[in-house]
Write a protein that holds these residues in place. Structure first.
Motif, PDB file in Angstrom:
ATOM      1  N   ARG A  55      36.676  44.222 -28.870  1.00 27.12           N
ATOM      2  CA  ARG A  55      36.867  44.876 -27.278  1.00 27.12           C
ATOM      3  C   ARG A  55      36.167  44.014 -26.173  1.00 27.12           C
ATOM      4  O   ARG A  55      36.694  43.977 -25.277  1.00 27.12           O
ATOM      5  N   SER A  56      34.909  43.425 -26.675  1.00 24.92           N
ATOM      6  CA  SER A  56      34.212  42.559 -25.787  1.00 24.92           C
ATOM      7  C   SER A  56      35.121  41.513 -25.184  1.00 24.92           C
ATOM      8  O   SER A  56      35.446  41.114 -24.101  1.00 24.92           O
ATOM      9  N   GLU A  57      35.604  40.766 -26.191  1.00 28.33           N
ATOM     10  CA  GLU A  57      36.575  39.676 -26.005  1.00 28.33           C
ATOM     11  C   GLU A  57      37.885  40.000 -25.264  1.00 28.33           C
ATOM     12  O   GLU A  57      38.227  39.402 -24.238  1.00 28.33           O
ATOM     13  N   ALA A  58      38.364  41.226 -25.270  1.00 28.51           N
ATOM     14  CA  ALA A  58      39.320  41.778 -24.704  1.00 28.51           C
ATOM     15  C   ALA A  58      39.161  41.779 -23.312  1.00 28.51           C
ATOM     16  O   ALA A  58      40.000  41.602 -22.285  1.00 28.51           O
ATOM     17  N   LEU A  59      37.986  42.664 -23.092  1.00 25.00           N
ATOM     18  CA  LEU A  59      37.719  42.950 -21.636  1.00 25.00           C
ATOM     19  C   LEU A  59      37.565  41.594 -20.904  1.00 25.00           C
ATOM     20  O   LEU A  59      37.868  41.736 -19.762  1.00 25.00           O
ATOM     21  N   GLY A  60      37.052  40.516 -21.453  1.00 27.75           N
ATOM     22  CA  GLY A  60      36.809  39.251 -20.836  1.00 27.75           C
ATOM     23  C   GLY A  60      38.174  38.848 -20.379  1.00 27.75           C
ATOM     24  O   GLY A  60      38.390  37.979 -19.272  1.00 27.75           O
ATOM     25  N   LEU A  88      33.624  49.450 -16.915  1.00 26.48           N
ATOM     26  CA  LEU A  88      33.496  49.719 -15.414  1.00 26.48           C
ATOM     27  C   LEU A  88      32.721  48.709 -14.726  1.00 26.48           C
ATOM     28  O   LEU A  88      32.880  48.522 -13.481  1.00 26.48           O
ATOM     29  N   THR A  89      31.620  47.969 -15.358  1.00 29.19           N
ATOM     30  CA  THR A  89      30.953  46.934 -14.742  1.00 29.19           C
ATOM     31  C   THR A  89      31.573  45.785 -14.403  1.00 29.19           C
ATOM     32  O   THR A  89      31.728  45.170 -13.568  1.00 29.19           O
ATOM     33  N   ARG A  90      32.564  45.365 -15.406  1.00 26.19           N
ATOM     34  CA  ARG A  90      33.192  44.055 -15.346  1.00 26.19           C
ATOM     35  C   ARG A  90      34.756  44.384 -14.517  1.00 26.19           C
ATOM     36  O   ARG A  90      35.000  43.402 -13.826  1.00 26.19           O
ATOM     37  N   HIS A 117      33.433  54.788  -8.799  1.00 23.22           N
ATOM     38  CA  HIS A 117      32.970  53.615  -9.034  1.00 23.22           C
ATOM     39  C   HIS A 117      34.093  52.325  -9.027  1.00 23.22           C
ATOM     40  O   HIS A 117      33.462  51.105  -8.394  1.00 23.22           O
ATOM     41  N   LEU A 118      35.316  52.585  -9.308  1.00 24.03           N
ATOM     42  CA  LEU A 118      36.141  51.469  -9.232  1.00 24.03           C
ATOM     43  C   LEU A 118      36.986  51.224  -8.004  1.00 24.03           C
ATOM     44  O   LEU A 118      37.639  50.175  -7.929  1.00 24.03           O
TER      45      LEU A 118
END
Length: 278
Positions: A55-60, A88-90, A117-118
């Motif tokens: 999931r971290s890779e996907a978010l990037g 939300l941050t990315r 936020h977004l």
């Protein structure tokens, strides 16, 4: 465009969409293929389509794509997860972020928090008994532009099968809440049979008759049959034109042997507003 006009355009795009195609967030090689599929909306999925360890890779990958010329929605992870806070941050400030689809929506205040936020519209995905019980509040939450119904997760939550009879009460509740909040008709859930386009069309037709106005999809070949279903056909458009023309004559008139009254005219006008090229 100004920020306000951009927001308005995004909301209009979401309200009128008939198809929303998921693409796994960890498969950037498929992003452009999804965009070229003819779907109204591309949804980069960071939840069900991606294993937790990726999931971290996907978010990037999704963030990089939306930082350029691409435009798409993103399905985030559910509220209360560590993944959501990172997302939300990315995702904040990405020029290509059209909207977020929030799964397992249950808390109106959380939907408002995500929206603020977004600064993009929110599609609330109803997938639990709590979500159905609170669906009227969720539909009215600030920033929510449309609802979706995830029948597969909902059936697991209530311990039932996912057949039409078992899902009817929940589907009707989602449609009713959308109307009460003056939202567009909701998106119905996915058809898991990837190679059965007839099943996609049949599921979409059933959803249309209940008041849904679009469908969530998981493969490009599902796009065409779903879009056709939610787009008025030539005969229906011709009928609508004749109804509107007849109503302008004033007095009691008939079209195809049926009386034309205010509800019939309203239906005809809705058909004409939905008359877009497939």
């Amino acid at each position: 465009m100004t920020d306000e006009s951009t927001r308005s355009a995004a909301q209009d795009e979401l309200r009128s969409a008939r198809t929303a195609l998921f693409v796994p967030g960890d498969r950037p090689d498929r992003f452009e293929k999804a965009a070229a599929s003819g779907t109204d909306l591309v949804v980069c999925d960071l939840e069900d389509a991606v294993t937790p360890e990726r999931r971290s890779e996907a978010l990037g990958a999704v963030a990089d794509w939306l930082a350029g010329e691409a435009r798409a929605c993103v399905r985030t992870n559910a509220s209360g997860t560590t993944e959501l806070e990172a997302e939300l941050t990315r995702l904040r400030g990405l020029p290509g972020l059209l909207a977020v689809i929030v799964p397992k929506a249950e808390e109106p205040a959380e939907l408002e928090r995500i929206h603020r936020h977004l600064d993009v519209p929110v599609v609330a995905l109803i997938e639990s008994a709590v979500g159905v019980a609170r669906v009227t509040e969720l539909a009215a939450a600030p920033g929510v532009v449309r609802l979706g119904f995830g029948h597969l997760d909902y059936s697991v939550d209530i311990g039932s099968g996912n057949g039409r009879a078992a899902m009817l009460t929940a589907r009707s509740a989602v449609v009713l809440a959308s109307r009460l909040a003056d939202l567009a008709g909701p998106f119905d859930g996915v058809t898991p049979e990837l190679d059965d386009v007839d099943r996609v069309a049949d599921d979409a037709t059933y959803a249309l008759h209940l008041g849904f106005a679009g469908k969530l999809l998981i493969h490009p070949r599902q796009v065409a049959p779903a879009r056709r279903t939610f787009t008025p056909g030539a005969e229906e458009v011709d009928w609508a034109h004749r109804v509107v023309a007849a109503s302008e004559q004033g007095g009691a008139v008939r079209v195809d042997g049926s009386m034309v009254d205010a509800p019939v005219v309203a239906r005809a006008l809705r058909v004409l507003s939905q008359n877009r090229e497939v």
